[in-house]
Design an enzyme around this catalytic site. Structure first.
Site, mmCIF file in Angstrom:
data_model
loop_
_atom_site.group_PDB
_atom_site.id
_atom_site.type_symbol
_atom_site.label_atom_id
_atom_site.label_comp_id
_atom_site.label_asym_id
_atom_site.label_seq_id
_atom_site.Cartn_x
_atom_site.Cartn_y
_atom_site.Cartn_z
ATOM 1 N N GLY A 155 0.725 -1.144 0.091
ATOM 2 C CA GLY A 155 -0.036 -0.075 -0.141
ATOM 3 C C GLY A 155 0.753 0.962 0.090
ATOM 4 O O GLY A 155 2.089 1.218 0.233
ATOM 5 N N SER A 156 0.117 2.268 0.016
ATOM 6 C CA SER A 156 1.071 3.607 -0.054
ATOM 7 C C SER A 156 0.129 4.850 0.474
ATOM 8 O O SER A 156 -1.196 4.529 0.606
ATOM 9 C CB SER A 156 1.399 3.904 -1.548
ATOM 10 N N GLY A 157 0.668 6.028 0.652
ATOM 11 C CA GLY A 157 -0.152 7.097 1.013
ATOM 12 C C GLY A 157 -0.763 6.994 2.356
ATOM 13 O O GLY A 157 -1.719 7.661 2.643
ATOM 14 N N SER A 158 -0.121 6.251 3.233
ATOM 15 C CA SER A 158 -0.542 5.898 4.699
ATOM 16 C C SER A 158 -1.925 5.406 5.049
ATOM 17 O O SER A 158 -2.475 5.309 6.010
ATOM 18 C CB SER A 158 -0.634 7.432 5.472
ATOM 19 N N GLY A 160 -4.370 2.531 5.532
ATOM 20 C CA GLY A 160 -4.442 1.640 6.789
ATOM 21 C C GLY A 160 -3.164 1.621 7.683
ATOM 22 O O GLY A 160 -3.247 0.500 8.505
ATOM 23 N N ARG A 280 9.723 5.323 -6.815
ATOM 24 C CA ARG A 280 8.998 6.271 -7.643
ATOM 25 C C ARG A 280 9.347 7.738 -7.163
ATOM 26 O O ARG A 280 10.019 7.862 -6.247
ATOM 27 C CB ARG A 280 7.647 5.969 -7.587
#
Length: 425
Positions: A155-158, A160, A280
């Site tokens: 996942g990404s973007g915090s 969970g 990225r």
């Protein structure tokens, strides 16, 4: 002569348009391939080409790119979105175009696999365990010791991600992750990690060259929602050298080194500790801060690499740039938001971005999607930049009507803040 095109897979709401604009400046025709072209309606409004295709299906993507090749000269393929970046690498290899190593990207995007590789290389990082059920999570937390960070392995973007300071919080968040409310990109696997305390930094890297280091501040625990980002970070020479050294060691351990990498670090009592390596570019407004502070346009230079041109990371500026993020204080319906024009007119403000329109429902989950906008400013000095930001955000106001009291009682995600008056302060 066929027109040169840059194929973009999906794209984030903030950085995607920047890739399109940079492609145009380089004389390329941007084409977005997306599972939901309506998600990119802002690009369509600018007259860009957006094509519906299943971006999880490699064969479908190969077929679409082959079809496009009959009309365009495809100069390169890339994306601003981490979840499809390994697929970008596979497409580039299929069509013999410059691109990242898909195997390295896939390993890096799996946070557990990443942790294992970094540990094998002796990279300083938090203690960690992998869990697949509630018992595993509880046992892992007990062994590491509270507080712990609990997050999906992919996942990404915090999304969970939560700091759990008690076993009650641990159980609540585990229930959220495994109870059907969290959207998993793969089979449910949870990382339980030691909470590394200390200032948060990230290093921007292109190839094997450190471009710069930023300082990042979050809002209130237990969540990791951005509050402010400053570029460059205020560091001693020793701190800068040690962060740069451990960041480059990460690239070697993960077999990265083509194109952009973003390494997140906490400076703890034992020095720099690696929190995460992202294979990225950092998202917006990170790339814009680099350009304002250093004069380096990372997106343009990345696209040059993608199409086989020579890039240029030479600095042409030396300023301090910072971004302040706008975060709602309650769940509810956004009635109105204004003041952006006045904020944009403040001398030194480079950009004001509002992400939501009135009558939008807001349900905070404690991740990047909670943000409703940001303000970017720059000046020769940090104190001056901070003062400019404060003047600007003080001009932005909004009103949120709370949902019914019944809705407030449900645990909708890893975020339950007390309600406050609206405002950006």
């Amino acid at each position: 002569m066929r027109r040169r095109a840059l194929v973009l897979l999906e794209g984030t709401r903030n950085t995607g348009p920047l890739f399109v604009q940079a492609a145009r400046r380089l004389g390329l025709h941007p084409i977005v391939l997306s599972a939901d072209p309506a998600h990119h309606k802002d690009l369509a409004a600018e007259g860009n080409e957006a094509i519906r295709v299943d971006t999880t299906n490699l064969d479908a993507l190969i077929g679409e790119c082959a079809r496009l090749h009959t009309t365009y000269d495809i100069a390169g393929i890339t994306s601003s979105q981490e979840s499809v970046y390994a697929t970008v690498g596979k497409l580039c290899r299929h069509f013999d175009l410059p691109g990242p190593n898909p195997t390295s990207i896939e390993r890096c995007c799996d946070k557990f696999a990443q942790r294992q590789l970094l540990a094998h290389a002796g990279i300083p990082m938090p203690a960690y365990h992998l869990a697949t059920d509630a018992t595993d999570v509880e046992n892992s937390a007990a062994e590491i010791g509270l507080p712990v960070i609990v997050k999906p392995a992919v996942g990404s973007g915090s999304e969970g991600v939560r700091l759990c300071r008690s076993f009650d919080e641990l159980a609540e968040h585990t229930t959220y992750l495994l109870g059907g409310k969290h959207v998993w990109r793969s089979s449910p696997r949870i990382l339980v990690e030691e909470f590394a305390e200390g200032p948060h930094y990230w290093a921007d890297i292109m190839g094997d060259e450190i471009v710069g280091i930023a300082a990042l501040a979050f809002g209130s625990a237990p969540h990791f929602v951005y509050r402010e980002c400053t570029y460059p970070a205020v560091l001693t020479d020793d701190e800068r050298d040690r962060i740069a050294d451990v960041s480059l060691r990460c690239l070697k351990a993960l077999e990265l080194g083509w194109g952009p990498t973003n390494v997140e670090i906490r400076w703890t009592k034992r020095g720099p500790v690696v929190i995460e390596v992202n294979p990225r570019l950092a998202g917006s407004p990170g790339v814009e801060l680099v350009q304002l502070a250093l004069g380096v346009d990372l997106i343009t230079e990345h696209i040059k690499l993608v199409i086989g041109d020579e890039w240029n990371l030479r600095r042409s500026r030396s300023e301090t740039a910072a971004a302040r993020f706008l975060v709602p204080e309650r769940d509810g319906t956004l009635d109105w938001i204004d003041g952006d024009s006045q904020a944009a007119a403040v001398p030194g403000v480079a950009k004001v971005k509002l992400s939501l329109e009135p009558n939008t429902a807001i349900v905070r989950k404690g991740d990047w999607e909670d943000l409703i906008g940001h303000v970017i400013a720059s000046s020769p000095h940090l104190a001056e930049t901070e003062a400019i930001l404060q003047r600007a955000v003080d001009l932005i106001k909004w009103s949120i009507t709370p949902f019914s009291i019944l809705g407030e009682k449900e645990y909708l995600g890893p975020s339950r803040f007390p309600a406050k008056e609206g405002g950006a302060g």
